[in-house]
Motif scaffolding. Sequence first.
Motif, PDB file in Angstrom:
ATOM      1  N   ALA A 333       0.850  -1.136  -0.078  1.00  0.00           N
ATOM      2  CA  ALA A 333      -0.096   0.003   0.017  1.00  0.00           C
ATOM      3  C   ALA A 333       0.850   1.227   0.043  1.00  0.00           C
ATOM      4  O   ALA A 333       0.840   2.240  -0.618  1.00  0.00           O
ATOM      5  CB  ALA A 333      -0.923  -0.023   1.253  1.00  0.00           C
ATOM      6  N   LYS A 337       1.211   4.253  -2.964  1.00  0.00           N
ATOM      7  CA  LYS A 337       0.995   5.663  -2.480  1.00  0.00           C
ATOM      8  C   LYS A 337       2.226   6.539  -3.326  1.00  0.00           C
ATOM      9  O   LYS A 337       1.916   7.561  -3.463  1.00  0.00           O
ATOM     10  CB  LYS A 337       1.277   5.890  -1.042  1.00  0.00           C
ATOM     11  CG  LYS A 337       0.219   6.965  -0.451  1.00  0.00           C
ATOM     12  CD  LYS A 337       0.344   7.280   1.115  1.00  0.00           C
ATOM     13  CE  LYS A 337      -0.534   6.203   1.825  1.00  0.00           C
ATOM     14  NZ  LYS A 337      -0.465   6.457   3.309  1.00  0.00           N
ATOM     15  N   VAL A 345      -4.242   6.108  -1.000  1.00  0.00           N
ATOM     16  CA  VAL A 345      -4.496   4.694  -0.804  1.00  0.00           C
ATOM     17  C   VAL A 345      -5.070   4.260   0.403  1.00  0.00           C
ATOM     18  O   VAL A 345      -4.699   5.001   1.489  1.00  0.00           O
ATOM     19  CB  VAL A 345      -2.896   4.025  -1.192  1.00  0.00           C
ATOM     20  CG1 VAL A 345      -3.055   2.401  -0.643  1.00  0.00           C
ATOM     21  CG2 VAL A 345      -2.517   4.332  -2.331  1.00  0.00           C
ATOM     22  N   PRO A 347      -5.316   0.908   2.746  1.00  0.00           N
ATOM     23  CA  PRO A 347      -5.385  -0.671   2.922  1.00  0.00           C
ATOM     24  C   PRO A 347      -6.709  -0.945   3.872  1.00  0.00           C
ATOM     25  O   PRO A 347      -7.298  -0.223   4.672  1.00  0.00           O
ATOM     26  CB  PRO A 347      -4.182  -0.612   3.931  1.00  0.00           C
ATOM     27  CG  PRO A 347      -3.635   0.473   3.957  1.00  0.00           C
ATOM     28  CD  PRO A 347      -4.715   1.546   3.734  1.00  0.00           C
ATOM     29  N   VAL A 469      -6.627  -3.488  -0.914  1.00  0.00           N
ATOM     30  CA  VAL A 469      -6.204  -1.902  -1.067  1.00  0.00           C
ATOM     31  C   VAL A 469      -6.896  -1.141  -1.992  1.00  0.00           C
ATOM     32  O   VAL A 469      -7.172  -1.512  -3.122  1.00  0.00           O
ATOM     33  CB  VAL A 469      -4.419  -1.855  -1.716  1.00  0.00           C
ATOM     34  CG1 VAL A 469      -4.224  -0.655  -1.868  1.00  0.00           C
ATOM     35  CG2 VAL A 469      -3.670  -2.870  -0.865  1.00  0.00           C
TER      36      VAL A 469
END
Length: 645
Positions: A333, A337, A345, A347, A469
């Motif tokens: 994740a 980003k 982003v 998660p 994600v």
Amino acid sequence: MSLLEIKGVNRWFGHGESRVHVLKDINLSIEKGDFVAIIGQSGSGKSTLMNIIGCLDVPSSGSYKIDSVETAAMSGDQQAALRRKSFGFIFQRYNLLGSLTARENVALPAVYAGMDLSERQQRAQELLDQLGLSGKENNKPSELSGGQQQRVSIARALMNGGEIILADEPTGALDTASGKNVMEILHGLHEAGHTIVMVTHDPGIAANANRVIEIRDGRIIADHSKSLDIAPSNITSIEEKNSWLFYKDQLFESFKMSVQAIKAHKMRSFLTMLGIIIGIASVISVVALGRGSQEKILKDINAIGTNTISVYPGKGYGDRRSSRIKTLTVADANSLKEQPYVDSVTPGVGMKGTLTFANQSLSAQLNGVGDQYFDVRGIKLAYGRLFDEDDVTQNSQIVVIDDNTKNKLFSDGTNPIGQVILFNKRPLQVIGVAQPNNTGFGDTDSLQMYTPYTTLMNRISGTKYITSVTVKIKDNVNSQTAEKGIIELLKARHGTEDFFTRNSDTIKQTIESTTGTMTLLISCIALISLVVGGIGVMNIMLVSVTERVKEIGIRMAIGARQHNILEQFLIEAVLICLIGGLVGVLFSFGISVLFNLFAKDFAMSFSTISIIMAVLCSTIIGVVFGFMPAKRASQLNPIDALSRD
Ligand SMILES: Nc1ncnc2c1ncn2[C@@H]1O[C@H](COP(=O)(O)OP(=O)(O)OP(=O)(O)O)[C@@H](O)[C@H]1O
Ligand SMILES: [Mg+2]
């Protein structure tokens, strides 16, 4: 050279055994300015001969020349022009149009000749005045006596000039006084230079004429002339105009006549329109419903987050091992980003567990998410607060609960904010309550709670892997490109493609195309109902034509061209369909008002295009289904039409 020359004319009616020989080898020429009476017993063939002279009928054999031009060589429109300009018909039963006033009846031949409205009305009025009908110009034929009606029909015969007056038993239906009056008028016309051909069975009436032709069983048996004393003719038939203005005027007249016809049969017209009304209303409503639901679904999708790409472990939604596949990590994740096309982003890691509060114990879903999650998924706060980045880094033991959970746990009305609940025996403090999820997506009954993913991973489940994600793409980035980028990056990190992606754009497109297909399908069904409606229009127009054959005959006798008749009936059909279409549009607006009263979820959405298309559709239906009856009307034989009752 004679004005009218008939040579060896025969006329048969019928075929085979029932064939009758009505006119037998007629030879006759009529001079310009003469006053001819054709006399004979009933059934001797007088009217048949007269109709041939007036170009309402054609001889079965032989030659008929007008001004040395063979009539058999003329087209239908050329014959119509003769009837319009040279002939003026006077019938035993007047043959006026019942729906028109006296003046309109008189002016009608000039409509087909292209005279201006004001000029036309003035001339008609003058003729009516000359014939002693002042004050009666606005009366319908039914409001006039027989003698008055016959004088109206004489005025009509003179409207376009009427160089040759053809009178079939003009006094036949009149009392002696009116009959005498009509004969005086005919005398006057003869003196003014008109050629007059009159049919009668009364020798007394025939004695008025200059020449008396006797006919028996279809043969001329006697022909007596007094000394021919022909008045110099000063008759000028009106000039026909052929400009577009003239067509416009004729179209307008056809339009007026169509409106009259529709008004005269209100109920029938309405029933005919009903098919079109229902068809158009259903097409528009269905399209509006389709659009409305599509807009609603798209709005929901947009609320979920524009341009998001979700990454899940496994090979697809159907992959049952996917919940056990441990592949996505927080590090994944974080590296996502860093990508230039990524906006944010989140998660996600989920876990089912037992929720306890006070003395209640429930099973619930706890979602470990990032602080951006609410934004990306379009989850709105009802009250309290959402968690922020600090909460995520600090593994804060806080939770945002959804509406369902609030209703279950705090049904007694306790303020949930600040309460501590236990999830799998771990305490979490409630900081916010989310608004109810009414998008229709996902499980709407389950209890959903949201906590920072760090809290869930580090303090509750102890897992090192995340289950999803969600990547929000920057606005100006193509989502397909971004999706490819994400796949490349994760493949490089994992070595294999042990994950799959879902693009909200693709879902959007799928939904758009599905609802589009549905709308198209239902529209097709509605279109079928439109066609059925069109067939209804055709039936009624056929009935209308049959009912008005006599009217068509009269119009043809006074010089209407085939295309005038065609236009009139076509306009009528189009008008019925168009009015039906417009009422259908209004009707569907009515449906939408009702619909919006009852359905709160989404509104019908009208598109201008669909309304324009619907109106266009109804016009086309009018033209297509009106054409056949109109064509049929225009191709009627004038004399067949006239003799119909
Ligand atoms: N369309 C038609 N089909 C068959 N027969 C017809 C048709 N028109 C006329 N006839 C026949 O032709 C004959 C002559 O008819 P027509 O109408 O010319 O007579 P008429 O001399 O005008 O009689 P009346 O004085 O009664 O008007 C009649 O026997 C009639 O039955
Ligand atoms: Mg007759």
